[in-house]
Structures are given as structure tokens and as C-alpha cells.
Design a protein around this motif. Structure first.
Motif, PDB file in Angstrom:
ATOM      1  N   ILE A   1      -6.814   3.992   6.069  1.00 40.84           N
ATOM      2  CA  ILE A   1      -6.750   2.756   5.277  1.00 40.84           C
ATOM      3  C   ILE A   1      -6.388   1.632   6.242  1.00 40.84           C
ATOM      4  O   ILE A   1      -5.293   1.622   6.805  1.00 40.84           O
ATOM      5  CB  ILE A   1      -5.703   2.861   4.152  1.00 40.84           C
TER       6      ILE A   1
ATOM      7  N   ILE B   1     -11.348   1.515   3.338  1.00 44.32           N
ATOM      8  CA  ILE B   1     -10.911   2.902   3.206  1.00 44.32           C
ATOM      9  C   ILE B   1     -12.015   3.816   3.731  1.00 44.32           C
ATOM     10  O   ILE B   1     -13.172   3.719   3.309  1.00 44.32           O
ATOM     11  CB  ILE B   1     -10.582   3.251   1.745  1.00 44.32           C
TER      12      ILE B   1
ATOM     13  N   THR C   1       0.833  -1.203   0.000  1.00 43.58           N
ATOM     14  CA  THR C   1       0.000   0.000   0.000  1.00 43.58           C
ATOM     15  C   THR C   1       0.867   1.253   0.000  1.00 43.58           C
ATOM     16  O   THR C   1       0.643   2.186  -0.792  1.00 43.58           O
ATOM     17  CB  THR C   1      -0.919   0.002   1.230  1.00 43.58           C
TER      18      THR C   1
END
Length: 676
Positions: A480, A523, A342
């Protein structure tokens, strides 16, 4: 959905025979009523005399196999009848029962009436279509047979008769299980109206009925179930509750997976904001992310911070595009949860922007090593903590200085990033491993950095209270969260996030060669308002290095001289930074409380303790301790440790209008030249 009739099930069910072969000794023990389909005994369990008796009985019972033919056509007729009905009578009966139970509830009664009317119309249409198909088939077959008999005479008629008998006998043959076939398994037959696996649903109506039965079996009062879209990975079902809240569905998600026959953690629930009684259930039978797109080839300096960039794919097939302008963000994922993937994907977006300087800080790992050539400042390693602190302190000064330059540069209320005046984004991995001073500096940047486009992106394996405090959660707009613990959801997303469908604790990190849910995340923020699973698009280290080299060759922006001059800092002297002398913990935390709040002239004892208790478990209230007692314990330690540094220090709290506490000048006198 077509199910076998009771007659057909009875005809196919073998007889359970008990063989007495124990020397005349009676069998002792509990007699258990058999349930389910019986599997025939293997040959070694049947005596030779019994096999001969069964053969004679078979020959007498099936003389000429004519009984087989009659039974076969009886079964075909029953099968045709099942297709003619297609479970509609049962569904209409259930809908009528719901209508009867709705007495006194006008809205539910109207809904139930509409359901009954709709099912009747569908039943009528189904019978018309089914009857038309049957008539067409019979007309075609009958005409062909008549022409054959007329043209072929006796022999053709004889062959057709034999074929007719053989066809019926084939469908009427008894179920025979080979002697060598011993599966050792029985299947319990479902009762009428019992739940059935979602995999058996072949239409939207069957899927809705499947979910309704599962909900009722778990005691959930449901008013309406409507099947939505069917994806490659499973079903999307809309539910309206008669009472209770969607939180009840979320709490029973694990129990509902059993009657629905879903994989572990395969039921996701999303409450709808427009109606408290409604929720969307997603029945995940397979992986929604089998077909992942590649990351776009982002040319050097081709993007801007305000642009939305593709980073992930949402489980409903929609692309996840995020803009990072003016956003602080945090990434939480346990070991093996895809945190590095990520951060690397986000780093790829930021290093392709013409108006962003990327700062890479990592006290516990190797940071954005594959993108190192495109990074402005990079400090990694636990032994470089003093340098990380120096970088964060300089960023804080730049953020404060830029607030005074907005009017001078004609930018309005917020800094407008460009090549000449770029935004600064510090990506900080392993945030919990930062020193207390570094954490306090991060908190201070979070509070003043957004307007100045001095932004922070944090990453951690878990969100403990002393590392991710309320100041972090309240200041970060984009969250996140990948595979994580339940307490991480509460700490980062808020106490009500789990009840609203955010369940990253039901995602599983990679285990060995099994990727599991690595790279998947929920998210919250940046335009993402629904609790849907996203999967970040991965990129190999080799691809990252190739892109970083191209961006470095094309040239990257750097912090403007106006901001550096106004802040009175430079980043050219980082190699000269020396490790600082450690202070007693209570004194250091008191100073950091001022730092985290942008160094006000004074702070009350409660304000200081609010930061201290969140930054260190040592000074948080213990099991049987009141907050006031914990505050007094901290103040006593502060006085004793201050006396060690300066025996003449006056650490008595001062009174002013509206509060009582400490002045910054008093604390600075103790820490001058040591901490800041």
C-alpha cells in the motif's frame, strides 16, 4: 460541440485603433501582430474629439437599427447552420485523413473505415432529428402568428413586425464593452483542429475527439480513441496506440494535462494486460472521493482473519475490501500522506476479529494508541528498542515452533486461525527506525511466518534501500503506497511499476489545513491488480477508543499455550528485559545475516555480504568500488573487530563443497550472551 463561424467571429471582433497623441513624435519600437480578442480601451484613453466622432459614425452606420436586424438574423442563420453540422464534417474529414494515412496497415485501415461509416450514420441521424425539431418549432410559431394576425388585425400585425425587427436587432447589436470594464485579458482563439479543454466536451464523441487532439499535439501515434464512462470526477477514455507503448503516455502525462486543461497530476494512465497497445486514461477534473462511506460498525469478535473487510473506496466507486489471511503487508506514505489513518483502519479490522492477536510495535511514535485496549502486546518508544527486539525474537520462535505443530493439530500445510489457535499480526510503525537486530528478526519472520500465521505489517515514511531491502519487497504480498517518492515505487513495487501506471509520486501529502491526497494510495496485491487510486476511510481517535473499549470488555483471544510451550517462550517477562551490549558493527551484521536466514549451519561470504550490503550503506559498494572490493573491505573489518572481542578467534573463511564462508558456531562464539 458548436463553435462560432468565421463570419460571426469577424463581426463581433472590435477594431483595434491606434490613437496618435504624442505631439507629432513618431512611435518607435517593434510592431507586434496582435493575436486574440481585443479588449476596448477605457474611457481615459480616448479623447473627447474622438468620442464625438465615434458617436456620429455610430448614428450614421446604424440608421434605424435596420442593419442590426439584418446582421442579427444572419447570425441566427449561422448559428442554426452550426447546429445542423455539429462538427460532423470536420470529424469525418479527420477520419478520412486517418484512412488515407492507413495505407498498408490492414487492421488500422479497417478501423478507420468503420469510423468514417459510423460518423456518416451519426451525421445523417443528427440532421434528421435537428430538422424535425426545427420544422416542429417553425410550424408551431407560424400557426400561432397566423392565428394572431387573423384574429387581431392591423395592430397585431404591427406589433409582430416590431417584435420581429427588435428580436433581430438584439441579436445583431455590436459588441460593446463598457468604458469602466477593463479586464486586462485576451483569449487566443484556437486554430482549426487544435486541442480544446476536456471541460468543453458534452458528449462521448467530443470527449474522444478532445483526447485524440491532445495526443496528436504531443506526437503520440494513436490508432483509436473511445470514450468510456463519465464519472462525477471526470472521464474514462480508452486508447489504442498505433506504435509505442503506454509507458510513452505515462511519461508525457504532465505535458498532456496542459492541452486538456486538467489539474496538476490530473491525468492517470492504466496499461491493459490484454493488449500492449491499449491503455485507459482517466481525466480527473474533480475529487473522486467527495462522498466517502463510514467504516462499518464492527462488533467485538464479529470477524475472522479470512473475511474481506471494507477499508477504502476505489476511485471508480467500487469498495476496497481486503482479507489479511496469510498476508504480510507494508504501508509507505510520506509525512502527511495518511499512513496513520491507514494503519488505524487496518488495526480496527484486526482487533474486531475473533482469531487474531494484534501486536503493536513503534520505535518512533505512539503506534495504535487509540486501539490500545484491544491490542495484545504494545511496545512503543525509541528507548524500548531492547523490548521490541525481545518481542520479535519470541515471535520468530513461535513461527518456527508452529511449523512443527501443523501435523499434530491436523491443520494441513498452513495454520488455521481460530479463537483457540489465533493468528498473530505484528503492526510495526516507523520500520526504518528499528535497530539492525530488530530488522533482521523481521526479515526472518517474513520468511517463515506466513504458514504459521505469524504475520507482519510494516509502515514507513519512505523506502530507503538500507531499510526496505530486497528481502522485504520479495516477501511481502500486499503493498500500500500513498504519497511517496519515485524511488519508493521502485524499491517497494518493482522497477516496472511506474511504467504500469502506479504513480504514488503524483499524489501530494497534506499541507497545513489542506488535506490534499492524504489517505489516498495505490494498492498492489490482495486481489487488487489495477493501478487505481484508493482512499482509506478515516476514523477519529475517539471512535477508535470507543470500539477498543467494547472489544476489551468482550474479551480478546491470546496466543495458544501449545505454541508458546513448543517455542519455549512467554510474554509475561518483557518487563525484565535489559538493554544489550552493543557489538562492533561488522560482527553484529554478520550475526544478523544468519538470523535473517533462520540460522543455517553455515553461509558463504557472498550470502552474508548480500544481507550486510542491504542492511547498511557503510558496507555497500561505494562510487568507484566493485562488489568484490566492498566484500573484501567488510571481511577485513570483520577480522579486526572479531580480534577486539577475542584475540584468539579464527575468522578465516572455511571451504566446503559448493562454497566458502563462515560457520554459525564461529560467529556465535563471538556474540554469545551479547546479541541473542
Amino acid at each position: 460541440m458548436t463553435t462560432a463561424t468565421h463570419a460571426e467571429q469577424s463581426a463581433e471582433r472590435p477594431t483595434l485603433t491606434i490613437v496618435k497623441d504624442n505631439g507629432g513624435t513618431p512611435v518607435e519600437g517593434t510592431v507586434v501582430e496582435h493575436q486574440g480578442t481585443v479588449v476596448a480601451r477605457p474611457a481615459w484613453a480616448v479623447s473627447a474629439a474622438e468620442r464625438a466622432q465615434l458617436a456620429r459614425r455610430h448614428a450614421l452606420t446604424n440608421w434605424g437599427y435596420l442593419p442590426w436586424t439584418a446582421r442579427g438574423y444572419w447570425r441566427l442563420a449561422a448559428r442554426w447552420t452550426d447546429g445542423w453540422r455539429d462538427d460532423y464534417p470536420q470529424m469525418i474529414h479527420t477520419a478520412r485523413a486517418d484512412l488515407k494515412a492507413a495505407k498498408g496497415d490492414a487492421d488500422f485501415e479497417q478501423s478507420a473505415k468503420r469510423t468514417v461509416q459510423r460518423l456518416r450514420q451519426e451525421y445523417t441521424h443528427h440532421r434528421l432529428v435537428y430538422g424535425a425539431k426545427t420544422g416542429a418549432w417553425m410550424a408551431t410559431t407560424g400557426t400561432a402568428s397566423a392565428v394572431g394576425v387573423a384574429a387581431g388585425g392591423v395592430w397585431t400585425s404591427l406589433l409582430l413586425g416590431i417584435a420581429t425587427v427588435a428580436y433581430g436587432a438584439w441579436h445583431g447589436r455590436p459588441a460593446i464593452i463598457a468604458a469602466e470594464d477593463d479586464p486586462g485579458r485576451i483569449e487566443i482563439l484556437a486554430e482549426e483542429g487544435a486541442p480544446f479543454p476536456i471541460a468543453d466536451a458534452t458528449s462521448r464523441t467530443e470527449a474522444a475527439e478532445c483526447v485524440r487532439r491532445a495526443l496528436v499535439s504531443e506526437g503520440i501515434a494513436v490508432a483509436e480513441v473511445e470514450a468510456g464512462r463519465r464519472y462525477d470526477w471526470g472521464w474514462e477514455i480508452n486508447v489504442r496506440l498505433q506504435k509505442g507503448t503506454p509507458a510513452d503516455l505515462i511519461a508525457k502525462a504532465g505535458d498532456l494535462e496542459t492541452p486538456l486543461d486538467l489539474p496538476v497530476d490530473g491525468l492517470l494512465c492504466q496499461p491493459l494486460r490484454a493488449s500492449r497497445a491499449r491503455a485507459t486514461l482517466r481525466l480527473v477534473e474533480g475529487d473522486p472521493f467527495v462522498k466517502m462511506p463510514p467504516l462499518p460498525d464492527r462488533a467485538p469478535n464479529s470477524g475472522r482473519l479470512r473475511d474481506k473487510a471494507l477499508l477504502a473506496l476505489r476511485m471508480d466507486g467500487q469498495p476496497t475490501e481486503l482479507s489479511f489471511l496469510g498476508l504480510h503487508f507494508i504501508v509507505i506514505a510520506s509525512s502527511g500522506g495518511g499512513k496513520s489513518v491507514t494503519m488505524r483502519s487496518i488495526g480496527d479490522v484486526l482487533t474486531a476479529c475473533e482469531d487474531v492477536v494484534v501486536i503493536d510495535l513503534d520505535p518512533g511514535g505512539n503506534g495504535l494508541e487509540p486501539l490500545a485496549e484491544a491490542v495484545g502486546v504494545r511496545v512503543v518508544g525509541a528507548d524500548q528498542m531492547h523490548v521490541i527486539e525481545a518481542v520479535l525474537e519470541k515471535l520468530l520462535k513461535v513461527a518456527k515452533a508452529r511449523a512443527t505443530l501443523l501435523g499434530k493439530l491436523g491443520m494441513g500445510d498452513n495454520w488455521v486461525p481460530s479463537w483457540d489457535y489465533p493468528a498473530i499480526v505484528a503492526l510495526i510503525d516507523e520500520y526504518p527506525q528499528l535497530s539492525p537486530k530488530a530488522k533482521a528478526l523481521v526479515v526472518a519472520i517474513l520468511r517463515v511466518g506466513r504458514k504459521a500465521c505469524v504475520q507482519v505489517g510494516l509502515a514507513a515514511q519512505e523506502a530507503t534501500k538500507d531499510s526496505i531491502g530486497a528481502a522485504i519487497a520479495d516477501s511481502i504480498a500486499l503493498k500500500i503506497v500513498g504519497p511517496a517518492r519515485h524511488q519508493d515505487i521502485v524499491q517497494v513495487c518493482g522497477a516496472g511499476a511506474g511504467a504500469n501506471g502506479y504513480r504514488p509520486d503524483r499524489l501530494h501529502p497534506a499541507q497545513g489545513e489542506d488535506p490534499a491526497d492524504a489517505g489516498k494510495a495505490y494498492i498492489m496485491g490482495a486481489g487488487q491488480r489495477d493501478p487505481l487510486i484508493h482512499k482509506f476511510i478515516s476514523m477519529t481517535p475517539a471512535e477508535c477508543k470507543e470500539r477498543a473499549a467494547a472489544r476489551a470488555a468482550a474479551g480478546r483471544p491470546w496466543i495458544d499455550d501449545i505454541s508458546l510451550k513448543a517455542a519455549g517462550v512467554t510474554f509475561d517477562d518483557l518487563h525484565t528485559v535489559k538493554p544489550r551490549i552493543e557489538l562492533p558493527e561488522a560482527v553484529e551484521l554478520a550475526r544478523l545475516a544468519f538470523t535473517a536466514n533462520n540460522d543455517p549451519e553455515r553461509m558463504t561470504s557472498e550470502e552474508i555480504y548480500d544481507y550486510v550490503s542491504s542492511a547498511s550503506e557503510t558496507w555497500a559498494p561505494q562510487d568507484d568500488e566493485e562488489p568484490k572490493q566492498a566484500l573484501a573491505r567488510f571481511q577485513e573489518a570483520l577480522r579486526k573487530q572479531a580480534a577486539q572481542l577475542d584475540p584468539h578467534a579464527d575468522m578465516k573463511t572455511k571451504q566446503w563443497r559448493g562454497g566458502r564462508g563462515y560457520y554459525l558456531s564461529t560467529i556465535e562464539a563471538l556474540t554469545a550472551g551479547l546479541l541473542v
